[in-house]
Design a protein around this motif. Structure first.
Motif, mmCIF file in Angstrom:
data_model
loop_
_atom_site.group_PDB
_atom_site.id
_atom_site.type_symbol
_atom_site.label_atom_id
_atom_site.label_comp_id
_atom_site.label_asym_id
_atom_site.label_seq_id
_atom_site.Cartn_x
_atom_site.Cartn_y
_atom_site.Cartn_z
ATOM 1 N N GLY A 154 -28.480 -8.926 21.625
ATOM 2 C CA GLY A 154 -27.758 -7.958 20.804
ATOM 3 C C GLY A 154 -27.088 -6.869 21.591
ATOM 4 O O GLY A 154 -26.303 -6.099 21.054
ATOM 5 N N LEU A 155 -27.381 -6.771 22.903
ATOM 6 C CA LEU A 155 -26.807 -5.705 23.707
ATOM 7 C C LEU A 155 -25.299 -5.861 23.805
ATOM 8 O O LEU A 155 -24.784 -6.943 24.052
ATOM 9 C CB LEU A 155 -27.411 -5.720 25.109
ATOM 10 C CG LEU A 155 -26.986 -4.574 26.027
ATOM 11 C CD1 LEU A 155 -27.506 -3.257 25.484
ATOM 12 C CD2 LEU A 155 -27.492 -4.796 27.436
ATOM 13 N N SER A 206 -24.239 0.162 20.027
ATOM 14 C CA SER A 206 -23.432 -0.257 21.168
ATOM 15 C C SER A 206 -24.203 -0.066 22.470
ATOM 16 O O SER A 206 -25.208 0.650 22.523
ATOM 17 C CB SER A 206 -22.144 0.565 21.229
ATOM 18 O OG SER A 206 -22.452 1.923 21.502
ATOM 19 N N THR A 207 -23.700 -0.695 23.523
ATOM 20 C CA THR A 207 -24.301 -0.525 24.846
ATOM 21 C C THR A 207 -24.307 0.944 25.244
ATOM 22 O O THR A 207 -25.276 1.449 25.821
ATOM 23 C CB THR A 207 -23.513 -1.332 25.896
ATOM 24 O OG1 THR A 207 -23.520 -2.709 25.525
ATOM 25 C CG2 THR A 207 -24.125 -1.170 27.278
ATOM 26 N N GLU A 208 -23.226 1.641 24.921
ATOM 27 C CA GLU A 208 -23.112 3.064 25.250
ATOM 28 C C GLU A 208 -24.233 3.872 24.615
ATOM 29 O O GLU A 208 -24.827 4.751 25.247
ATOM 30 C CB GLU A 208 -21.758 3.588 24.776
ATOM 31 C CG GLU A 208 -21.490 5.035 25.140
ATOM 32 C CD GLU A 208 -20.132 5.499 24.651
ATOM 33 O OE1 GLU A 208 -20.056 5.973 23.503
ATOM 34 O OE2 GLU A 208 -19.160 5.375 25.415
ATOM 35 N N VAL A 268 -28.186 1.588 35.061
ATOM 36 C CA VAL A 268 -28.952 1.213 33.871
ATOM 37 C C VAL A 268 -28.245 0.102 33.100
ATOM 38 O O VAL A 268 -28.890 -0.812 32.577
ATOM 39 C CB VAL A 268 -29.192 2.445 32.973
ATOM 40 C CG1 VAL A 268 -29.807 2.033 31.641
ATOM 41 C CG2 VAL A 268 -30.106 3.437 33.684
ATOM 42 N N GLU A 269 -26.920 0.149 33.049
ATOM 43 C CA GLU A 269 -26.181 -0.923 32.369
ATOM 44 C C GLU A 269 -26.435 -2.262 33.059
ATOM 45 O O GLU A 269 -26.606 -3.296 32.402
ATOM 46 C CB GLU A 269 -24.688 -0.614 32.356
ATOM 47 C CG GLU A 269 -23.878 -1.648 31.578
ATOM 48 C CD GLU A 269 -22.443 -1.228 31.341
ATOM 49 O OE1 GLU A 269 -21.714 -1.993 30.677
ATOM 50 O OE2 GLU A 269 -22.047 -0.144 31.814
#
Length: 234
Positions: free
Chosen positions: A226-227, A198-200, A215-216
């Protein structure tokens, strides 16, 4: 295996370009990154600490290390010697860290000539020579002679920027910081594994925190494939 694909980054800039500030900002946010401190014979400036800013030594100690083959590269800059320790880079890589090498143009050109040495070369460019001169003068640490010498060296160093993979113009500190971190992230993330997490989790691997809006945003701007895909609970 983690998401980080350890990389080597060689960073150069004329004195006064803001390189130190950019490095400190990146290191404060990106936990996958470490700085390989240079060894130098110059005296510490006010506020500099052994083992934090540089490894300081005498000229005799430095030349002994040269004779022992302990440096990946070394050069004389502004009348002082600077070198990059092979051992410290190897230790950082063994921990799975991306390593940032803060090296002058002379040293960077040496590294480009080393067989089998792979790195990404980043150059920090000031807005112009007049602005650079103002920055150096505002430090309050330069004599007229040393200022002239640094400006002469800066003009020479700027002619090498085309030999680098990426040039970052530091005319706006915030934008330059984002550009710098974006390059560090894009060359250090294992793109093949992003579809699995996951992004997290990506943000955690990069910063040690579950959430980081800056950063996100960088990851989104990079449009990394895929992010954002969540782990399959099954």
């Amino acid at each position: 295996m983690g998401l980080i694909r350890p990389a080597l980054f060689v960073l150069s800039a004329p004195s006064g370009s803001g390189k130190t500030t950019l490095v400190k900002r990146a290191l404060a946010r990106l936990t996958f990154l470490t700085l390989s401190l240079s060894t130098t014979t110059r005296l510490p400036r006010t506020g500099e600490t052994e083992g934090v800013d540089y490894h300081f030594c005498t000229k005799e100690q430095f030349l002994h290390s040269v004779a022992q083959g302990e440096f990946l590269e070394w050069a004389e800059v502004h009348g002082n010697f600077y070198g990059t320790s092979k051992k410290r880079i190897q230790e950082a890589q063994a921990k799975g860290m991306s390593v940032l090498l803060d090296i002058d143009v002379q040293g960077a050109m040496q590294l480009q000539g080393l067989h089998g040495f792979e790195a990404y070369y980043l150059f920090i460019c000031p807005p112009g020579l007049e602005e650079l001169k103002k920055r150096l003068h505002s430090r309050g640490t330069e004599t007229p002679q040393s200022l002239t010498k640094r400006m002469t060296n800066a003009e020479r160093e700027l002619t090498f920027q085309d030999r680098y993979d990426h040039v970052i113009l530091n005319d706006d500190l915030e934008e330059a910081t984002l550009r710098f971190m974006s390059l560090l992230i894009s060359h250090s993330v294992d793109l093949g594994r992003l579809k699995e997490v996951s992004t997290e989790e990506v943000i955690f691997s990069l910063t040690g925190n579950r959430q980081d809006p800056v950063v996100e945003r960088l990851l989104t701007d990079l449009a990394i494939p895929g992010l954002g895909k969540k782990n399959d609970p099954h």
